[in-house]
Design a protein around this motif. Structure first.
Motif, mmCIF file in Angstrom:
data_model
loop_
_atom_site.group_PDB
_atom_site.id
_atom_site.type_symbol
_atom_site.label_atom_id
_atom_site.label_comp_id
_atom_site.label_asym_id
_atom_site.label_seq_id
_atom_site.Cartn_x
_atom_site.Cartn_y
_atom_site.Cartn_z
ATOM 1 N N ALA A 1 28.075 107.442 83.013
ATOM 2 C CA ALA A 1 27.319 107.835 84.067
ATOM 3 C C ALA A 1 28.029 108.428 85.079
ATOM 4 N N ALA A 2 27.648 109.033 86.176
ATOM 5 C CA ALA A 2 28.371 109.795 86.892
ATOM 6 C C ALA A 2 29.140 108.625 88.042
ATOM 7 N N LEU A 3 30.162 109.376 88.095
ATOM 8 C CA LEU A 3 31.402 108.026 88.873
ATOM 9 C C LEU A 3 31.763 108.797 90.315
ATOM 10 N N ASP A 4 31.790 107.824 91.466
ATOM 11 C CA ASP A 4 32.251 108.010 92.577
ATOM 12 C C ASP A 4 33.220 107.420 92.971
ATOM 13 N N LEU A 5 34.321 107.753 93.390
ATOM 14 C CA LEU A 5 35.408 107.149 93.638
ATOM 15 C C LEU A 5 35.737 107.482 95.302
ATOM 16 N N GLY A 6 36.026 106.382 95.970
ATOM 17 C CA GLY A 6 36.296 106.532 97.360
ATOM 18 C C GLY A 6 35.027 106.143 98.165
ATOM 19 N N ARG A 7 35.341 106.501 99.292
ATOM 20 C CA ARG A 7 34.129 106.217 100.474
ATOM 21 C C ARG A 7 33.474 107.689 100.765
ATOM 22 N N GLN A 8 32.316 107.540 100.251
ATOM 23 C CA GLN A 8 31.422 108.975 100.326
ATOM 24 C C GLN A 8 30.688 109.031 101.821
ATOM 25 N N ARG A 9 31.190 110.109 102.246
ATOM 26 C CA ARG A 9 30.426 110.362 103.710
ATOM 27 C C ARG A 9 29.572 111.649 103.696
ATOM 28 N N ALA A 10 29.694 112.486 102.760
ATOM 29 C CA ALA A 10 28.699 113.587 102.680
ATOM 30 C C ALA A 10 27.212 113.052 101.962
ATOM 31 N N ALA A 11 26.331 113.950 102.284
ATOM 32 C CA ALA A 11 24.805 113.442 101.512
ATOM 33 C C ALA A 11 25.022 114.016 100.085
ATOM 34 N N HIS A 12 24.316 113.341 99.261
ATOM 35 C CA HIS A 12 24.058 113.688 97.865
ATOM 36 C C HIS A 12 23.761 115.170 97.820
ATOM 37 N N ARG A 13 22.626 115.534 98.684
ATOM 38 C CA ARG A 13 22.123 116.985 98.265
ATOM 39 C C ARG A 13 23.259 118.085 98.608
ATOM 40 N N ASP A 14 24.061 117.730 99.638
ATOM 41 C CA ASP A 14 25.317 118.651 99.922
ATOM 42 C C ASP A 14 26.265 118.764 98.827
#
Length: 466
Positions: A84-97
């Motif tokens: 599956a897709a992996l996200d590391l750290g704090r995400q601030r940007a929107a998924h669409r961006d």
């Protein structure tokens, strides 16, 4: 002129400062933004080699932690090989961006709460990862306020300095001009010693030189005129001496005594003219507390002198208003000369037997002396008041009336010529007591003005002659 120069300099300097400071301030702001995003790009570039080597979560978290301070970095790995897709750290940007950057394959910036984010794509064998670096607003504007404050201070210093320089230049230009104006006023007021310092800009210095030269010429011309007047008056001494000797041989009698008195008075007047011309102290009307003379006494004295000649020519005469003292701010000799000029005109320009009268009216703020006769009158009063023209008859120059006019105007009064109740000419002399000028002047010799309340009822009242 000085303040106008300062205002112009202030406006020009302000426009120059604004024209340079505003673009420079915007450039400083843009440079700070570029610096912040350049740092973000370097942080994102530091993570790219690790992503190309491994996609292990633990290892990538250590890399992200070492590259991005204060949780300002996040890595978004795509799904691949059943992972599956992996996200590391704090995400601030929107998924669409994030997806848009992954599809386009080029870096992009987006605005988020509290600042902006840099989305940097990294190509992997399993797809495209996106590195997200957070750039806070404080970092974007770091140093901008200080730079703007420095620019504002420099601009203000330039404006103040330019105004100070303009003020000094204005003083250098205006002060000589003010001195020139003051010198012209002093010279116009009769202060013949007024001179102007020859300093300042070239044009003003040349103007000062010309003014001083003009003042010297005026002084020289006046001195020459005084010498000429004194010399001409002195030339009268010889015929006066002969006239005095002849008068002394006339013997006794009223006519002989009057002739000797007139010759003595003429000698005194000539002596006064010579002394005045030599000393350069013109005799003018007196002014100030305690100065002046008793008009009633002077009128009685001069009428006593002229009454003998009136009896010889069969003239009826009358004097009124001289029972009590009437003080006016005029030198006694000047008033006597004015009365002699008017009464001399009566005897010179009217036929023998023509009646005349002198009336003195004392008001609250003015004294009026009326000299009237029963002659043919003056057809053109304005021309009669013009110096050097007179009434137009033979021997009339207008100098006598001009003397009377200048004497009255020296007190703030005036002179009018009109028709008398006796049928001839009436010369009305207005002496102002409080020093105020006439409320309005029209043509010379035909001046209309306010009359004192106590005098109105007596101006045109007919009186019978004895």
């Amino acid at each position: 002129m000085r303040w106008a120069l300062v205002k112009v300099c202030l406006a020009v300097t302000t426009m120059v400062v604004v024209a340079f400071a505003v673009p420079l301030g915007l450039v400083v702001k843009e440079m700070a933004r570029d610096r912040a995003f350049s740092n973000a790009e370097r942080e994102a570039a530091a993570v790219a080699p690790a992503l190309s080597i491994t996609t292990d979560r633990d290892k990538l978290e250590r890399v992200v932690a070492s590259a991005g301070a204060d949780s300002g970095m996040a890595v978004h790995l795509p799904a691949a090989d059943g992972r599956a897709a992996l996200d590391l750290g704090r995400q601030r940007a929107a998924h669409r961006d994030i997806e848009a950057v992954r599809k386009m394959g080029r870096a992009s910036t987006t605005s988020v709460s509290g600042g902006s984010t840099l989305l940097q794509p990294v190509a992997l064998s399993s797809g495209t990862a996106v590195v997200e670096v957070y750039v806070p607003e404080s970092e974007v504007s770091n140093g901008v306020g200080t730079a703007w404050a420095v620019l504002a201070g420099v601009g203000l210093a330039l404006i103040v300095g330019s105004v100070a320089v303009a003020d000094r230049l204005g003083v250098r230009m205006v002060r000589p001009a003010q001195r020139l104006v003051e010198g012209a006023h002093e010279l116009g007021e009769g202060k013949l010693g007024a001179r102007v310092p020859e300093e300042g800009p070239t044009e003003l210095r040349l103007a000062a030189v010309a003014f001083n030269s003009m003042a010297d010429q005026v002084v020289q011309l006046l001195a020459n005129e005084r010498e000429l007047a004194a010399d001409l008056s002195h030339r009268l001494r010889t015929p006066l001496t002969v006239l005095r000797l002849n008068a002394a041989s006339l013997g006794g009698g009223p006519a002989a005594e009057q002739t000797r008195t007139a010759v003595a008075q003429l000698e005194r007047e000539v002596d006064t003219i010579i002394r005045t011309a030599r000393e350069a102290k013109p005799q003018t009307a007196a002014a100030g507390p305690g100065a002046g003379c008793d008009a009633a006494e002077v009128v009685r004295e001069r009428m006593e002198f002229w009454s003998a000649l009136a009896e010889d020519e069969g003239r009826k005469w009358r004097v009124a208003g001289v029972e009590r003292p009437v003080r006016i701010p005029v030198v006694r000799a000047d008033l006597a000369a004015a009365l002699d000029a008017l009464l001399g005109n009566v005897f010179r320009h009217t036929a023998e037997g023509t009646a005349f009268a002198v009336d003195v009216h004392n008001g609250e703020d003015a004294v009026i002396v009326l000299v009237s006769d029963a002659g043919a009158g003056i057809p053109d009063p304005e021309a009669a008041m013009a110096r050097g023209r007179g009434s137009g008859s033979a021997g009339s120059t207008g100098l006598g009336l001009d003397i009377v006019r200048r004497l009255a105007e020296a007190t703030g009064g005036d002179v009018r010529i009109g028709s008398s109740v006796l049928g001839g000419t009436e010369v009305r002399i207005w002496f102002q007591l409080d020093g105020r000028g006439p409320e309005g002047r029209g043509r010379r010799g035909a001046v209309r003005r306010r009359r004192p309340r106590k005098l109105v009822s007596t101006f045109n009242r007919p009186r019978s002659l004895p």
